[in-house]
Design an enzyme around this catalytic site. Structure first.
Site, PDB file in Angstrom:
ATOM      1  N   ASP A 113       0.853  -1.191   0.000  1.00  0.00           N
ATOM      2  CA  ASP A 113       0.000   0.000   0.000  1.00  0.00           C
ATOM      3  C   ASP A 113       0.886   1.237   0.000  1.00  0.00           C
ATOM      4  OD1 ASP A 113      -1.885  -1.946   0.441  1.00  0.00           O
ATOM      5  OD2 ASP A 113      -2.737  -1.037   2.245  1.00  0.00           O
ATOM      6  N   HIS A 169       5.695  -6.902  -0.176  1.00  0.00           N
ATOM      7  CA  HIS A 169       5.514  -8.256  -0.680  1.00  0.00           C
ATOM      8  C   HIS A 169       6.204  -8.479  -2.026  1.00  0.00           C
ATOM      9  CE1 HIS A 169       2.122  -9.245   2.215  1.00  0.00           C
ATOM     10  NE2 HIS A 169       2.292  -7.936   2.379  1.00  0.00           N
ATOM     11  N   SER A 256       8.214   5.153   5.104  1.00  0.00           N
ATOM     12  CA  SER A 256       9.304   4.414   4.476  1.00  0.00           C
ATOM     13  C   SER A 256       9.064   4.327   2.975  1.00  0.00           C
ATOM     14  CB  SER A 256       9.406   3.010   5.076  1.00  0.00           C
ATOM     15  OG  SER A 256       9.386   3.070   6.492  1.00  0.00           O
TER      16      SER A 256
END
Length: 300
Positions: A113, A169, A256
């Site tokens: 996301d 991921h 981040s």
């Protein structure tokens, strides 16, 4: 004020920035900039705050954070009362149904996301940080041999805000090599900071690895830490096969960034994302959604 493009409703929205006043003061005022260089960008500052957020006493921050940013906790695996600390809440796992993975194996999916920028046919020595500020992939990796493979390739920059899901991921099935770690500073990766600190990504603490994907060639993953990010945690096993959408790692507290590099001729990015990047806007994406497609030899 930071505006981004919401792909779902095809409209621009204003980002809710955690600690916006402090961030603006730090990166805009003379005193704030001095404090930034002397204290805030140092490992000790982020490590100490990270230590506090790992303690049970930090649980009191969870409720107000959820309320202020209107977070949907129905998608989290844990119930609110089960989080042991603020960090435990911050890098929370989501239910498998929360982020469906696009079923087309040739579709390039988002690794997490966040707010996405995309650049094609990149120049290794002039990668865009923000308009007017660039950096070099060679400086980012400290490895010229690996960097050369991505000349004229594609670069994706996914910025994770403190309010976002903070696990990242794999975009495809395949195997990933060991992670290389590079020490550095802890500047914010918010656009406010990116406009003030030259070669910020090359200044910050970062980690990188080569992912040998089944459909997109050798993909370079670069995880960049930021202010108050005490740790970048890699949860994958090197050289072991992974599935598309499987977790690679997570960040502890703070905004981040994950940067992906693709070899030339491997992927075509969706036009709306390219258009918004050209206009200077990030596009909001979620883990598993289609953001591009595998290029066939005839399309190169």
């Amino acid at each position: 004020m930071i505006r981004y493009y919401n792909r779902k409703n095809k409209a621009y929205e204003i980002e809710q920035v955690a600690g916006e006043k402090a961030l603006n003061w730090t990166y805009s005022s003379p005193l704030g900039l001095n404090l930034l260089e002397i204290v805030i960008k140092k490992k000790m500052f982020s490590s100490l705050y990270g230590w506090y957020l790992d303690r049970s006493v930090s649980r009191k921050k969870i409720g107000p954070f959820i309320q202020k940013f209107n977070l949907d906790m129905s998608m989290a695996e844990k119930r609110l009362k089960d989080f042991a600390s603020f960090n435990d809440f911050f890098y929370r796992k989501l239910k498998s149904s929360a982020r469906p993975i696009d079923p087309d194996s040739h579709a390039l999916i988002s690794l997490g996301d966040g707010r996405l920028l995309a650049y094609e046919k990149i120049d290794l020595d002039n990668l865009v940080q923000v308009k007017g500020l660039t950096y070099s992939l060679r400086d980012l990796l400290k490895n010229d041999r690996v960097a050369e493979r991505y000349q004229k390739g594609t670069c994706l920059i996914l910025r994770l805000c403190p309010t976002d899901y903070h696990r990242y991921h794999f975009i495809d099935s395949g195997t990933c090599e060991n992670t290389e770690k590079i020490r550095g500073a802890y500047y914010s990766v918010n656009p406010i900071a990116l406009q003030k600190v030259r070669k910020l990504f090359c200044e910050n603490k970062r980690e990188w690895s080569t992912f040998h994907s089944d459909h997109f060639g050798d993909v370079l993953y670069v995880e960049v830490g930021a202010t108050c990010v005490g740790s970048i945690i890699q949860t994958y096993s090197p050289q072991k096969r992974v599935s598309r959408g499987e977790e690679k790692g997570y960040f502890k507290f703070g905004g981040s960034t994950v940067i992906l590099f693709f070899e030339p001729g491997r992927v075509g990015i969706d036009e709306d994302i390219l258009k918004q990047t050209e206009l200077g806007y990030e596009s909001y994406v979620l883990l598993g959604e289609k953001i591009g497609i595998k290029l066939e030899a005839s399309e190169i």
